[in-house]
Scaffold this motif. Sequence first.
Motif, PDB file in Angstrom:
ATOM      1  N   SER A   1      -9.600   0.960   1.930  1.00  0.00           N
ATOM      2  CA  SER A   1      -8.761  -0.111   2.473  1.00  0.00           C
ATOM      3  C   SER A   1      -9.488  -1.449   2.473  1.00  0.00           C
ATOM      4  O   SER A   1      -8.868  -2.503   2.328  1.00  0.00           O
ATOM      5  CB  SER A   1      -8.316   0.242   3.894  1.00  0.00           C
TER       6      SER A   1
ATOM      7  N   PHE B   1      -1.923  16.647   0.380  1.00  0.00           N
ATOM      8  CA  PHE B   1      -2.673  15.739  -0.489  1.00  0.00           C
ATOM      9  C   PHE B   1      -3.375  16.514  -1.600  1.00  0.00           C
ATOM     10  O   PHE B   1      -3.347  16.105  -2.770  1.00  0.00           O
ATOM     11  CB  PHE B   1      -3.708  14.945   0.312  1.00  0.00           C
TER      12      PHE B   1
ATOM     13  N   PHE C   1      -4.174   6.067  -4.959  1.00  0.00           N
ATOM     14  CA  PHE C   1      -4.160   4.990  -3.964  1.00  0.00           C
ATOM     15  C   PHE C   1      -4.333   5.515  -2.543  1.00  0.00           C
ATOM     16  O   PHE C   1      -4.633   4.748  -1.637  1.00  0.00           O
ATOM     17  CB  PHE C   1      -2.884   4.157  -4.092  1.00  0.00           C
ATOM     18  N   GLU C   2      -4.144   6.806  -2.330  1.00  0.00           N
ATOM     19  CA  GLU C   2      -4.379   7.374  -1.004  1.00  0.00           C
ATOM     20  C   GLU C   2      -5.853   7.361  -0.633  1.00  0.00           C
ATOM     21  O   GLU C   2      -6.205   7.328   0.544  1.00  0.00           O
ATOM     22  CB  GLU C   2      -3.835   8.809  -0.941  1.00  0.00           C
TER      23      GLU C   2
ATOM     24  N   PRO D   1      -1.211   9.189  -6.308  1.00  0.00           N
ATOM     25  CA  PRO D   1      -2.046   9.669  -5.198  1.00  0.00           C
ATOM     26  C   PRO D   1      -3.447   9.067  -5.171  1.00  0.00           C
ATOM     27  O   PRO D   1      -4.102   9.129  -4.134  1.00  0.00           O
ATOM     28  CB  PRO D   1      -2.105  11.183  -5.423  1.00  0.00           C
TER      29      PRO D   1
ATOM     30  N   ILE E   1       0.874   4.054  -2.973  1.00  0.00           N
ATOM     31  CA  ILE E   1       0.520   5.452  -2.715  1.00  0.00           C
ATOM     32  C   ILE E   1       1.616   6.382  -3.218  1.00  0.00           C
ATOM     33  O   ILE E   1       1.351   7.431  -3.819  1.00  0.00           O
ATOM     34  CB  ILE E   1       0.258   5.675  -1.208  1.00  0.00           C
TER      35      ILE E   1
ATOM     36  N   LYS F   1     -12.356   8.785   3.329  1.00  0.00           N
ATOM     37  CA  LYS F   1     -10.951   9.177   3.192  1.00  0.00           C
ATOM     38  C   LYS F   1     -10.838  10.526   2.489  1.00  0.00           C
ATOM     39  O   LYS F   1     -10.035  11.385   2.870  1.00  0.00           O
ATOM     40  CB  LYS F   1     -10.184   8.113   2.400  1.00  0.00           C
TER      41      LYS F   1
ATOM     42  N   GLU G   1       0.814  -1.218   0.000  1.00  0.00           N
ATOM     43  CA  GLU G   1       0.000   0.000   0.000  1.00  0.00           C
ATOM     44  C   GLU G   1       0.849   1.269   0.000  1.00  0.00           C
ATOM     45  O   GLU G   1       0.607   2.190  -0.790  1.00  0.00           O
ATOM     46  CB  GLU G   1      -0.946  -0.013   1.204  1.00  0.00           C
ATOM     47  N   THR G   2       1.850   1.333   0.861  1.00  0.00           N
ATOM     48  CA  THR G   2       2.669   2.552   0.953  1.00  0.00           C
ATOM     49  C   THR G   2       3.414   2.817  -0.355  1.00  0.00           C
ATOM     50  O   THR G   2       3.567   3.969  -0.766  1.00  0.00           O
ATOM     51  CB  THR G   2       3.678   2.432   2.103  1.00  0.00           C
TER      52      THR G   2
END
Length: 390
Positions: free
Chosen positions: A329, A360, A324-325, A322, A318, A350, A314-315
Amino acid sequence: MKKKHLFVLLLYFCFTSCYHEEKRGFNSLHHEHIRHIDLSLATPQPAISLIDSIHLISIKLDTTNIISRIDKVIFYKNKLLVVDKNYKSIQVLDLSGSFLCKIGGLGEGPGQYTTIDGVNIDEQNNRVIIFSAAKQKFIFFSLDGFFVEEKNMPVFVENFLLLPNNKIAIYTDFNPAKESKNYDLMILNKDYTIIEEFAPFRREEALGNGDSGNITGNKIGFLYSPTLSDTIYQYVKNSIYPKYQLKFKNKVVPQKYRKNIELFQQYFIKNINNLAFLRKSFWELDSSFLLLPYLDGKLTFAIYDNHSKLVYKETELIAMHPIFEVVSSFSPFIGVKDDKTFISLIDNRKVLKLKNDTSFMQRIKKTPYYDQISQMQDDNTFILAFITLK
């Protein structure tokens, strides 16, 4: 009556199922071909991204067609079937996200359901098939929502998949007719009678809670895994063998702890931060495997590249993009469009939270998706992301 369990972290400690001895179909000769996915390794972002393109669709609904939670999206003939198990509805949308019709409705009569426990497309007959556990029936509808027929199925179907040969594979955790000889997987013939039954795991091979697993189709058959398992199995031509296995720091649960559920619980509690387990949702694309593992006691998502043998967690995803931010989840992989494209859910909660994050907003403003994402305002706005991999 079957108990429904929520998929929360506490489920780790609710191991209620015992495992069957090996029956038929398990092929241990394929062990050398298993693909190990070590989720403890950091994967540097490559010079060329995994992502080829991203397309967003905002779902447009009126007050009579509210979606509570999207569990699954089926792409078929340029239409989207959006499955919401919470509100017990299946809505058909066009590719602009506009509402077209609903499939069936709540009730006890013919063509009605009280639960939705599985949805799939019968492509050969252009029909939508729903399994309702409360009614213990498969219910068939036309693509424009009209009821066609019902078929009794006296087992508890957790998920099912239509096979190319007019057969159907189902995952079940309980068959009332065979309490003393239960099976995880069943293959039905075209008239929906059981022709094959599998309990494909020997006790020393098995790991996970057999209460709620998943099956997803691929080019040669289908993939199967019980919930909270570290192993995903391939079914092909009446044979089942392990295809993927999750690792952490190059380790899996030692064999001696797989033989007995009580021993496993003891091992699990002591090693919770050093284990990786698979959650229900997973999909295989042409060159990638999409998965939702529990890692370090937390739910995350990852993409395993079958060519490079690298896993992007995930990290790392991301950092790559962006979008994926704001991917949910719990629902980052809710459908597949084609061999390279998966469907993901943009999480409105989110988005609302990240709108206050200046960093962001600056990142997302540099993308073509700023307007759609910045306009998300309430709990009944949904955006589907069609993410195509290279």
